[in-house]
Design an enzyme around this catalytic site. Structure first.
Site, PDB file in Angstrom:
ATOM      1  N   HIS A  87      46.442  42.442  39.814  1.00  0.00           N
ATOM      2  CA  HIS A  87      45.516  43.510  40.274  1.00  0.00           C
ATOM      3  C   HIS A  87      45.478  44.915  40.203  1.00  0.00           C
ATOM      4  O   HIS A  87      46.469  45.219  40.079  1.00  0.00           O
ATOM      5  CB  HIS A  87      44.748  43.236  41.503  1.00  0.00           C
ATOM      6  CG  HIS A  87      45.557  43.538  42.720  1.00  0.00           C
ATOM      7  ND1 HIS A  87      45.755  44.254  42.890  1.00  0.00           N
ATOM      8  CD2 HIS A  87      46.432  42.943  43.479  1.00  0.00           C
ATOM      9  CE1 HIS A  87      46.611  44.224  43.938  1.00  0.00           C
ATOM     10  NE2 HIS A  87      46.792  43.419  44.022  1.00  0.00           N
ATOM     11  N   ASP A  89      43.396  47.150  41.408  1.00  0.00           N
ATOM     12  CA  ASP A  89      42.774  48.706  42.500  1.00  0.00           C
ATOM     13  C   ASP A  89      44.512  48.628  43.472  1.00  0.00           C
ATOM     14  O   ASP A  89      44.949  47.622  43.361  1.00  0.00           O
ATOM     15  CB  ASP A  89      41.637  47.794  42.442  1.00  0.00           C
ATOM     16  CG  ASP A  89      42.090  46.352  43.418  1.00  0.00           C
ATOM     17  OD1 ASP A  89      42.866  45.684  42.933  1.00  0.00           O
ATOM     18  OD2 ASP A  89      41.981  46.389  44.714  1.00  0.00           O
ATOM     19  N   GLU A 152      40.814  43.299  43.997  1.00  0.00           N
ATOM     20  CA  GLU A 152      41.776  42.281  44.802  1.00  0.00           C
ATOM     21  C   GLU A 152      42.118  42.741  46.249  1.00  0.00           C
ATOM     22  O   GLU A 152      42.207  42.553  47.500  1.00  0.00           O
ATOM     23  CB  GLU A 152      43.057  42.452  44.581  1.00  0.00           C
ATOM     24  CG  GLU A 152      43.445  40.936  44.838  1.00  0.00           C
ATOM     25  CD  GLU A 152      44.795  41.154  45.543  1.00  0.00           C
ATOM     26  OE1 GLU A 152      45.391  40.129  46.342  1.00  0.00           O
ATOM     27  OE2 GLU A 152      44.774  42.191  46.327  1.00  0.00           O
ATOM     28  N   ARG A 353      43.775  35.767  59.040  1.00  0.00           N
ATOM     29  CA  ARG A 353      45.247  34.937  59.174  1.00  0.00           C
ATOM     30  C   ARG A 353      45.095  33.634  59.650  1.00  0.00           C
ATOM     31  O   ARG A 353      45.614  33.632  60.157  1.00  0.00           O
ATOM     32  CB  ARG A 353      46.318  35.420  58.476  1.00  0.00           C
ATOM     33  CG  ARG A 353      46.233  36.673  57.629  1.00  0.00           C
ATOM     34  CD  ARG A 353      44.755  37.085  56.468  1.00  0.00           C
ATOM     35  NE  ARG A 353      44.998  38.939  56.248  1.00  0.00           N
ATOM     36  CZ  ARG A 353      45.382  39.554  55.120  1.00  0.00           C
ATOM     37  NH1 ARG A 353      46.003  38.648  54.495  1.00  0.00           N
ATOM     38  NH2 ARG A 353      45.172  40.461  55.277  1.00  0.00           N
ATOM     39  N   HIS A 442      50.742  48.854  51.196  1.00  0.00           N
ATOM     40  CA  HIS A 442      49.809  49.531  51.930  1.00  0.00           C
ATOM     41  C   HIS A 442      50.071  50.290  52.715  1.00  0.00           C
ATOM     42  O   HIS A 442      49.527  50.701  54.324  1.00  0.00           O
ATOM     43  CB  HIS A 442      49.488  48.071  53.284  1.00  0.00           C
ATOM     44  CG  HIS A 442      48.664  47.697  52.458  1.00  0.00           C
ATOM     45  ND1 HIS A 442      47.544  45.882  52.879  1.00  0.00           N
ATOM     46  CD2 HIS A 442      48.809  46.702  50.513  1.00  0.00           C
ATOM     47  CE1 HIS A 442      46.633  45.561  51.651  1.00  0.00           C
ATOM     48  NE2 HIS A 442      47.147  45.986  50.917  1.00  0.00           N
TER      49      HIS A 442
END
Length: 469
Positions: A87, A89, A152, A353, A442
């Site tokens: 991905h 993005d 994604e 999660r 991130h």
């Protein structure tokens, strides 16, 4: 045929790094304010997709752009198809960078830029791995389809559109270069659920505004609140000083304007699948505000955040904790906070999660028991738990190549993160981070170790060849 894939990568180091720098310079964050029919996730992801497909055409591939949602190209012939899912993005850059996140720079062997490790660096490594096989004309018996996504990091709307296209069929097996070695052959379920708060906002101290978080799958680095009421600037500053002294790992500030006070707390961002690795600026801010006399939805919003969400990474205080012997424990990231005094619908987004044995409905039922919450809603985007057995030929081959090239023992891993590997029944994530590597996905100052990226490219090259020869 014996090929020294490390040597072949070495021959292409300069061109690979030039291509990577050019790709990293594109700000491919999703921007919903600029969405239109030609830019489904904003202009940045489209620019990155067009750039990558032009690069592939330069190298002799026939490419497809699926309406700016995704792109692909194929190589080879055969009845079976290996899919490589990457991905382009990236998550928002945020603050706290020592360099410009979109002006890549190498310092002490580390390449700093947003997307360097997630996922543009690994994507280029896998691309050059396939390029070696193509350049050398190695004998193969299967097709390879290289798929490039553009959403994604958000809702996977790119892949939903891609696989709904009439000319797209799913590959038979594949991997995503978007995690870590030796392999990720299991992924927990992934769902975001929203807590809603409504009612009159009153109290000795009035909460006018509270925001924190950029994406549901990121730990909020910072959060900001605007308050007023029966408190002075001096008192507020004194209380914040005491709070920061008790929590030296974070920082904060107070400003005043028009008889209102703006309080900001700065923590540390992290990937939403590992919330314990971050310092949630929003929950710390609520922890500070919880000492004041609030009322109505403001009190419920702040109190729940401070008393229940703060440091509750496994959902015990939320009442939704669950553990599976193979997949481990549920985790929760309090990712996005929005409170406005004029709004009748204030929300907290919780990204879960979850392992086998529970589901989104069970989680929702637990959340609905929380005091002060008006209602709970569930995101339309959900991924259920995914697992490919370790004895599957795909997993066995990838682990064998990893062991050969590194001299390290391979083993299976199950993570809370979600990758495009789960798009296929026989799909996994494979690299590009090595064991004991510092994970900066991130986060501010995201980087990839340059030598490790070349090392990963050589592993990808041999792995792809072993799967299709």
């Amino acid at each position: 045929m014996t090929v020294d894939f490390k040597a072949e990568i070495d021959k292409r180091r300069n061109e690979m790094m030039e291509d990577l720098f050019n790709l990293l310079a594109i700000n491919s964050e999703r921007d919903d304010t600029k969405v239109d029919k030609d830019h489904p996730f904003g202009p940045g992801p489209v620019e990155a997709l067009e750039h990558f497909l032009a690069m592939a055409e330069r190298d002799g591939y026939q490419t497809r752009n699926i309406d700016n949602y995704a792109g692909d190209f194929e190589f080879g012939q055969g009845d079976e198809t290996l899919g490589i899912f990457a991905h382009l993005d990236v998550v928002p850059a945020g603050t706290g960078w020592n360099t410009d996140p979109y002006q890549p720079v190498i310092k002490d062997g580390k390449l700093y830029a947003r997307g360097s490790s997630d996922d543009k660096g690994p994507t280029l490594a896998a691309y050059y791995a396939l390029k070696i096989i193509k350049d050398l004309g190695l004998p193969i018996s299967k097709k390879v389809r290289f798929v490039l996504g553009t959403d994604e990091e958000s809702g996977w709307g790119d892949m939903a559109y891609y696989f709904a296209h009439p000319d797209v069929q799913k590959p038979d097996f594949g991997f995503a270069p978007d995690a870590e070695f030796p392999i990720i052959n299991g992924e927990k379920g992934n769902i975001t659920e929203y807590l809603h708060f409504a009612g009159d906002n009153q109290g000795d101290v009035v909460l006018h505004h509270f925001t924190g978080g950029l994406r549901e799958n990121m730990v909020p680095e910072s959060a900001t609140a605007i308050i007023s009421g029966q408190i002075s600037l001096e008192e507020l500053q004194d209380k914040l000083s005491v709070f920061l002294a008790a929590h030296p790992q974070i920082s904060g500030s107070v400003m005043t304007k028009d008889h209102r006070f703006t309080v900001q707390i700065i923590g540390k961002a992290a990937h939403g699948s590992t919330p314990e690795e971050g310092l949630n600026g929003a929950t710390y801010l609520a922890l500070f505000l919880n000492q004041f006399t609030l009322a109505g939805p403001a009190q419920a919003f702040v109190q729940l955040t401070a008393d229940i969400l703060h440091d509750d990474f496994a959902g015990h205080k939320l009442g939704v904790a669950h553990e599976d012997t193979k997949m481990g424990s549920l985790s929760v990231n309090a990712g996005v906070f929005n409170f406005e005094e004029s709004s009748s619908d204030n929300t907290i987004a919780l990204n879960f999660r979850y392992p086998q044995g529970t589901d989104s409905a069970s989680i929702k039922a637990g959340l609905e028991k929380l005091s002060g919450v008006e209602k709970v809603t569930i995101s339309e985007h959900e991924h259920t738990p995914h697992y490919v057995p370790i004895d599957d030929p795909l997993v066995a081959t990838l682990l064998s190549v990893y062991e050969k090239q590194t001299g390290l023992k391979g083993y299976e891993q199950i993570i809370g993160g979600g990758t495009f590997g789960r798009l296929l029944e026989r799909g996994v994530a494979f690299g590009a981070m090595f064991p004991d590597y510092e994970n900066t996905m991130h986060q501010a100052n995201e980087f990839v170790d340059v030598e490790e990226l070349y090392r990963a490219a050589a592993i990808y090259a041999e792995a792809i060849y072993e799967l299709i020869k």
